[in-house]
Design an enzyme around this catalytic site. Structure first.
Site, short mmCIF file in Angstrom:
data_model
loop_
_atom_site.label_atom_id
_atom_site.label_comp_id
_atom_site.label_asym_id
_atom_site.label_seq_id
_atom_site.Cartn_x
_atom_site.Cartn_y
_atom_site.Cartn_z
N LYS A 21 0.83 -1.20 0.00
CA LYS A 21 0.00 0.00 0.00
C LYS A 21 0.87 1.26 0.00
O LYS A 21 0.60 2.22 -0.73
CB LYS A 21 -0.91 -0.01 1.23
N ARG A 26 2.52 6.05 -3.12
CA ARG A 26 3.62 6.95 -3.47
C ARG A 26 3.89 6.93 -4.98
O ARG A 26 4.12 7.98 -5.58
CB ARG A 26 4.88 6.57 -2.68
N SER A 164 4.19 12.28 13.19
CA SER A 164 4.14 11.45 11.98
C SER A 164 5.18 11.91 10.98
O SER A 164 5.42 13.12 10.83
CB SER A 164 2.75 11.52 11.35
N SER A 165 5.75 10.95 10.26
CA SER A 165 6.67 11.28 9.16
C SER A 165 5.92 11.68 7.90
O SER A 165 6.53 12.16 6.94
CB SER A 165 7.57 10.08 8.86
N ASP A 309 3.93 -0.37 11.33
CA ASP A 309 2.67 -0.97 10.89
C ASP A 309 2.59 -2.47 11.12
O ASP A 309 1.58 -3.09 10.77
CB ASP A 309 2.42 -0.66 9.41
N ASN A 332 3.85 6.82 18.45
CA ASN A 332 3.11 7.25 17.26
C ASN A 332 1.95 6.32 16.95
O ASN A 332 1.05 6.69 16.18
CB ASN A 332 4.05 7.38 16.05
N LYS A 336 -3.00 6.92 15.12
CA LYS A 336 -3.41 6.24 13.89
C LYS A 336 -4.94 6.24 13.80
O LYS A 336 -5.59 7.12 14.33
CB LYS A 336 -2.85 4.81 13.89
N ARG A 384 -5.42 -2.58 11.19
CA ARG A 384 -4.32 -3.27 11.87
C ARG A 384 -4.81 -3.96 13.15
O ARG A 384 -4.35 -5.05 13.49
CB ARG A 384 -3.19 -2.29 12.21
N LYS A 410 -9.44 -1.61 4.39
CA LYS A 410 -8.67 -0.38 4.24
C LYS A 410 -7.30 -0.65 3.65
O LYS A 410 -6.79 0.13 2.85
CB LYS A 410 -8.53 0.31 5.60
#
Length: 431
Positions: A21, A26, A164-165, A309, A332, A336, A384, A410
């Site tokens: 994903k 990206r 978050s990145s 993740d 982090n 989510k 998740r 998702k």
């Protein structure tokens, strides 16, 4: 829909890992930001990647799909001036496109999931965009968010990476298209640096030049660049496969997952190391992970920021390990689709697990004898959480019923189908 997960002692068979994903979204964005035709081979099919499909089309990209190949004709730095974008429940898609929307006069990102994405914070990215001649209105940093752009400016930009990145990745995709050069400084801390590495990898493949410091906290981005139309090949997905591997680890199993490159830059590739440290019998070669599980695991300690993740899947495996496991540097996870520490651990306790939380840690006191189960638990609309709770249900004495389990789509719509093909006893029921 509810998933009824029954105790399953044995899993056996082979599956193809779903496509990544993170790389799919990206690559699609890079293709949309190019002027010309790009192809993406083996794109992921999930609600998140479908959200990116829908939004880049709305912004003016032409998109066609045939078999396992997607063709995208991009819009460069000239997206269509749409008034509204619906990213569904996809946080990364929202954040990536908030920066792209700065090239439009006015775009509102609507709030279709008030109990999930609607609760997630985006203030750090909003602050960065406001440094770039972009006006933003918002609900205390949350959706709905309206971007008033048209003429974003480069220069010196500061963005926090402590939550978050994805905020940084969003800026890295957009700033090469600006007229001015940019210097981006990351404030405080940077979570999930490995995922930033994936962003930089995709940008390099797209012909974009970015100078990054060794610690990934400073960037020099030349302006007036163009994305190169390109062919991209999506690799297999480690985050989703982590739950399959965890299920194999906690049962008597003989399971092979294909398309998981041992040389992948996905941080979640570390699940192979975690499972090995748990004494799970496995091999990893030629893109295949082969688990011959015996259900006997030992406790581990790992820095979870390296494989964000996949942490929940590894926690699920640790529920049945001998000893106390600790996953640290995972704060982090609180930001989510739900609070993946407090919310997830509350559900694990209902199933009979012995778990503790700290602000940035998950501590698991393993129960090799198994957990009782026999209860109905809440998925918190989080894919998740659903996958990890399923792992626990398979090894429980009485199984588990997971509410809202359809939200697994998702990221991994085929998850339950894949588990059933391996012998897992899982059925659907109406809520």
């Amino acid at each position: 829909m509810k998933a009824i997960v029954r105790p399953t002692s044995s899993l056996k068979g082979e599956i193809q890992a779903l496509s990544s994903k993170n790389y799919t979204t990206r690559y699609m964005l890079a293709a949309a930001l190019a002027e010309g035709e790009s192809t993406v081979r083996f794109p992921a099919r999930s609600e998140d990647s479908d959200a990116m499909r829908r939004c880049i089309r709305d912004l003016g990209a032409e998109l066609r799909e045939e078999g396992e190949t997607m063709t995208i004709v991009g819009f460069g730095r000239h997206p269509k001036p749409v008034k509204e974008l619906d990213v569904g429940n996809a946080g990364a898609v929202l954040r990536f496109l908030m920066s792209v929307a700065a090239f439009c006069p006015e775009v509102t990102f609507v709030n279709k999931y008030p109990q999930s994405l609607g609760k997630r914070p985006h203030q750090d990215l909003i602050d960065a965009l406001q440094q770039m001649n972009v006006r933003v209105t918002h609900n205390d940093g949350k959706l709905p968010i309206t971007i008033y752009g048209g003429s974003p400016k480069g220069g010196r930009i500061e963005v926090s990476g402590s939550v978050s990145s994805q905020y940084l990745s969003s800026l890295l995709f957009m700033t090469p298209l600006l007229d001015e050069d940019s210097e981006i400084t990351v404030l405080h801390d940077l979570k999930s640096k490995i995922i930033v590495g994936q962003t930089l990898e995709v940008l390099e493949q797209a012909g974009i030049r970015i100078e990054a410091s060794d610690d990934l906290m400073h960037y020099r981005v030349p302006g007036r660049q163009r994305y190169r139309p390109q062919e991209y090949v999506v690799q297999g997905d480690y985050p989703g496969s982590a739950a399959i591997l965890a299920a194999a680890a906690v049962t008597e199993s003989d399971v092979v997952v294909h398309r998981l490159s041992e040389f992948s830059r996905q941080g979640e590739r570390a699940v192979v190391d975690v499972l090995r440290a748990m004494n799970v019998p496995l091999t990893h070669a030629n893109g295949d992970v082969h688990v011959k599980g015996n259900g006997k695991l030992k406790a581990v300690e790992f820095d979870g920021d390296q494989f964000t993740d996949a942490v929940l899947a590894m926690v699920a495996a640790a529920v049945f390990a001998e000893g106390t496991s600790r996953f640290y540097n995972v704060e982090n996870l609180r930001y989510k689709e739900c609070d993946r520490i407090t919310d997830f651990l509350n559900e694990l306790r209902k199933a009979g697990a012995d778990v503790e939380e700290r602000q940035s840690e998950i501590i698991v006191h393993g129960r090799p004898e198994g957990v009782e189960g026999g209860v109905e638990i809440d998925a918190h609309f989080d894919h998740r959480v659903i996958m990890a709770l399923t792992v626990v249900g398979l090894r429980s004495h009485k199984g588990l019923t997971i509410r809202d389990a359809h939200h697994v789509a998702k990221s991994y719509p085929q998850y339950f189908d894949h588990l059933r093909s391996l012998g897992a006893q899982v059925d659907w029921a109406d809520d």
